[in-house]
Motif scaffolding. Sequence first.
Motif, PDB file in Angstrom:
ATOM      1  N   TRP A 185      42.416  36.294  44.002  1.00  0.00           N
ATOM      2  CA  TRP A 185      41.686  37.007  44.823  1.00  0.00           C
ATOM      3  C   TRP A 185      41.811  36.359  46.097  1.00  0.00           C
ATOM      4  N   GLU A 186      41.774  35.022  46.285  1.00  0.00           N
ATOM      5  CA  GLU A 186      41.937  34.565  47.646  1.00  0.00           C
ATOM      6  C   GLU A 186      43.337  34.818  48.135  1.00  0.00           C
ATOM      7  N   THR A 199      44.624  31.428  38.253  1.00  0.00           N
ATOM      8  CA  THR A 199      43.171  31.921  37.736  1.00  0.00           C
ATOM      9  C   THR A 199      42.840  33.036  38.807  1.00  0.00           C
ATOM     10  N   PRO A 200      41.420  33.887  38.136  1.00  0.00           N
ATOM     11  CA  PRO A 200      41.231  34.803  38.942  1.00  0.00           C
ATOM     12  C   PRO A 200      40.960  34.595  40.709  1.00  0.00           C
ATOM     13  N   ASP A 201      40.289  33.218  40.789  1.00  0.00           N
ATOM     14  CA  ASP A 201      40.026  32.804  41.921  1.00  0.00           C
ATOM     15  C   ASP A 201      41.374  32.559  43.152  1.00  0.00           C
ATOM     16  N   MET A 232      31.665  36.547  44.337  1.00  0.00           N
ATOM     17  CA  MET A 232      31.755  37.264  43.021  1.00  0.00           C
ATOM     18  C   MET A 232      30.215  37.400  42.644  1.00  0.00           C
ATOM     19  N   ASP A 249      42.702  43.316  39.221  1.00  0.00           N
ATOM     20  CA  ASP A 249      41.151  43.536  39.713  1.00  0.00           C
ATOM     21  C   ASP A 249      41.015  43.316  40.922  1.00  0.00           C
ATOM     22  N   GLU A 266      38.385  43.677  43.027  1.00  0.00           N
ATOM     23  CA  GLU A 266      37.155  43.086  43.236  1.00  0.00           C
ATOM     24  C   GLU A 266      37.227  41.512  42.459  1.00  0.00           C
ATOM     25  N   THR A 267      37.774  41.020  41.594  1.00  0.00           N
ATOM     26  CA  THR A 267      37.699  39.784  41.131  1.00  0.00           C
ATOM     27  C   THR A 267      38.702  38.950  41.113  1.00  0.00           C
ATOM     28  N   GLY A 268      40.197  39.445  41.160  1.00  0.00           N
ATOM     29  CA  GLY A 268      41.257  38.760  41.030  1.00  0.00           C
ATOM     30  C   GLY A 268      41.795  38.841  39.652  1.00  0.00           C
ATOM     31  N   TYR A 296      34.376  31.861  47.062  1.00  0.00           N
ATOM     32  CA  TYR A 296      34.834  32.827  46.130  1.00  0.00           C
ATOM     33  C   TYR A 296      33.855  33.379  45.181  1.00  0.00           C
TER      34      TYR A 296
END
Lengths: 295, 831
Positions: free
Chosen positions: B803-804, B798-800, A270, B673, B675-677, A266
């Motif tokens: 995003w995953e 969390t963003p990760d 990023m 988002d 692109e970033t989560g 990730y």
Amino acid sequence: MKSAPFEHYEPTTTNEATSLLESLDDPTILAGGQSLVPMLRFRLANPDVVVDINGIDSLDYLREEDGYLKLGALARHADVEDSDLIDERYGSFADTAPLVADPQIRNRGTVAGSVAQADPKGDWGSVLLAHEGEIVAEGPDGERVIPADEFFLLPYDTTLGEDELITEVRIPTPEPREGSAYHKLKRKTGDYAMAGVGARLVLDDDGRIETAGIGMTAVDITNAQATDAEQHLEGERPSADLFETAGELAAEASNPESDEHGGADYKERMVDVLAQRALGDAAERAGAVRRKVTQ
Amino acid sequence: MSSDRERAPDADTEYQHPEDDGPEPEKHCGHGRGGMGEEVNRKEDKRFITGRGDYVDDIKKPGMLHCEIVRSPHAHARVEEIDGSRAEAMDEVVAVLTAEDLLAHDLATMPTLMDDTQDVLVNEKVKFQSQEVAAVIAEDRYAAKDGAQKVEVEYDVLDPVVDAEEALEDDAPLVRDELDDQEDNHIFDWETGDKEETDRVFEEADVTVEEDMLYQRLHPAPIETCGAVADWDPGKDKMTVHMTSQAPHAHRTLFSQVSGIPEHKVRIVSPDVGGGFGNKVPIYPGYVVAAAASYVLEEPVKWVEERSENIQTTGFARDYDMTGELAATEDGEIKGVKVDVLANHGAYNAAAQPSKFPAGFFNIFTGSYDIEAAHGSLTAAFTNTAPGGVAYRCSFRVTEAVYLIERMVKVLADELDVDPAEIRRKNFIPSEAFPYESATGWNYDSGDYEKALDKALEMADYEHYREEQQRRLEEDADKLIGIGISSFTEVVGAGPGKQCDIAGIEMFDSADLRVNPTGNAVLRVGVQTQGQGHETTFAQIVAEELGMDVDDITVEHGDTDTEPYGLGTYGSRSTPVAGAAAAVAARKVRDKAKSIAANELEAAEEDIEWDRESGEFHVAGAPDRSITITEIAAGAYMNHPGGEEPGLEATNYYDPPEMTYPFGSYIVVVEIDRETGEVDFEKFVAVDDCGNRINPMIIEGQIHGGLAQGIGTAMMEHVTYDDNGNVTGGDFMNYLLPTANEIPNFETGHTVTPSPHHPIGAKGVGESPTVGSPPAIVNAVVDAMSEAGVSHVEMPMTPDVVWEKLDEVGLSHQPARNVEFSVEDGEHADD
């Protein structure tokens, strides 16, 4: 804060500080204290001697001089955040300051102290790398100027000597067609970066990229420079495709680890995203016109 | 008093205020004296805002010593030897205490609220990281800490088990080998509902859905950590403990039982408390150590936790690993619900819930829906982690139950491809069905769920966001929209005493109201405020019931020597139980006031009437022959009727006949988002129904605070451990709490469905937002990705993590290609 006992010295001049650093046994420097004080509180740091430089008024400055933007060792994150000069001329600094930790920390913490701490998750190291910045140190042998790309060694470890005091960090004042930016991803206000990328672009008269700088946060054992990406950019005209490749190269150059701030894959992705965003902003601030096109 | 209080024409004697369907909540509906429904400024705010609050750590006593606890760096280890000599050699160190010293006074262990036995200081084996191993008592807190650093402990380190599933495997390390009958890490099994019937319903169902979800380990993280000042008075043989307690009387009884000091010689004082959220319901070793040290040394001893000690050792919340299942018809009628839970209780069974409810009120998991069959099962395990399972701003595992059912309804809606609002509407318990008995045996008092949902949908501009969501998907936009709903029902206000208890003491509560000769009054209550505003709202109840001015009533709480016995504040029980007691006590005073009024007005007592609107007593049919409560108070002491007791006071111990069931509908719109989560809140609507409302401003404040905590839960909070049992989320660097920057604008609304069995029709509200909001937030994030097949995202998002999930279903984006840069030749104009 229930630290172990220590002796506290408060020099009022740089000379006084450096002679204390030379004469005392294993002294620790206190500037903003935003890393040191928590470590004292957890007793992870148990120094016998603390040299508190907050009384050295001559180190409290942020100004342009002799072709540099200079930040004295006591320039706080909040000084950068509140500066009109920064707002007008230094995009990456204006981006970074409000993203550092939280307002309380920014009021006390210093830019130079953050650089000296050399936490790979700290933001300013990346910005200095992108700008070919320098660290000015005073030691027993006088002044020494350390380029940012020769400063960081390991997490919390730098080439600064034990009896040296950082008096200033600085970057060259902008070229006529220069723009810079910093993008950071974090889980909440006050948290360290999951990843961060600072970018600086200088355009030549033909609108080609003359100089490119990219610094990366939290994706290696130190703040790291994306050299391949920089080289790929130089001599080319700004474009989405160019930045895409630069983003990929920056991601390849990164070396993140999986931790509480996210998985390695990730973070690598990023770096790619944030590099493209930072490059786009830097190009625009360098004078390129960015517009959306319908596909 | 503020002069702008207006009289509401519609406030009648039963406070059945017509519900306000307009966009703004009503500002005033009382009688201008600060009674029910008025937005009276909080009485307690003057001292808090001006820095004059008195917290435990503000207490200084002559000769007071300070206690620092030596904690284990290991999660699982035998203590071989403790050498305190280097600490004892320090001038400022008075004593080093170990389990051996405590054994001599029979204080080495203490009971948990679930009747387990926890070491006060480790006797033989450390069972979780940062467990209490020794204590250093010194003249100041710095020396105590210095001393603690000098205590040398030799450990024989053992393999720990951190994960509840691994803890139940055959070869797992045994956490509790000191217990004779404990051969594994299994604590208990618990079951609810009708398994056979539920299985039958599932077999016959058109559709079934199943989802695994973890309600992660949280910490209530009150801003004030736990602490105590214990003061043994050898002259009076009396122990006084000022401590951070949500339940001072229950703690007095427990202290007496643990120490052997008779209960009338124990005084617990809970001064101002800087947030509790369930964290300050249990007894902790630090309190006992401070008391033991004071007893031995005959000096006052203060113990105050540091932040990381609070997060790493005191009662955590949640840690329920759940599998939910729903059975439904193909048109979305829910027929059955099943749930299976693995609960991590840590090293001791120290959950804080009524002793007959090992899984708390988790069996409320049928939620707001009329479901004919339900079955739940749960297994609890010991692990080498801190003990807990406290009710963090909720009633005993209701939060986990609400999360389960509200998440599952969304899963079912997606499976059937129906609107999540519609499927809720279809399955709500209809308003005419109350009182309603659920499939797991709860008696819901009142509700009108559809009304709250409709209001929330309208406030949220639901249809607009549904259209916007589709538009973004069609355009493959960089940011996705997700809309989440939670239509929760809570169960709060424990007792009744026959069902609910703490360590055997029934969960009633109490109020003692004394009207002074000069016409003002003191109300003493058995509950303990930690920021809920009791000093204001309880005064409002009395003001309403006696026609007094709210400023003429002082509310006292927290001192067991002066307050009537009560069970404390948690589980939104203060208004349902102690609020009821206050109302009943005030009505008793009102009854007595009638006889005094009759005496003063020279009329027969049965001819005296009380007028709620004016707050005065008058002779029936002669409204001008009236008397105020102030005049009556004077009469009670200066001219009391012959044949009656002088004075004007009453006490009530209130045992609620049933619990109360507040509810609401929350709608959250997020933008993600690609692109970033990163998740941004576009809209956050909270419609609550807590029955009759005492102080709308305080309610709104409670809602805001609880929603912020819900956002923390859904987005960032997690007490994490590594495989060695090291707490990796044990301080505010790593246990993330939301700040104002992470909190969106909240739009609050309400409906009013009074509780039919409560004296003032109120239900309690403090925990609704913490309970109700996490599923709304998760549903919103899932909703943004549900067309691509995402059915669940684990908290914290969390963003990760987001995003995953985006990447997994092909929704993640690279930065847009549709951007063009152009540069003019020549010098840059700006420079």
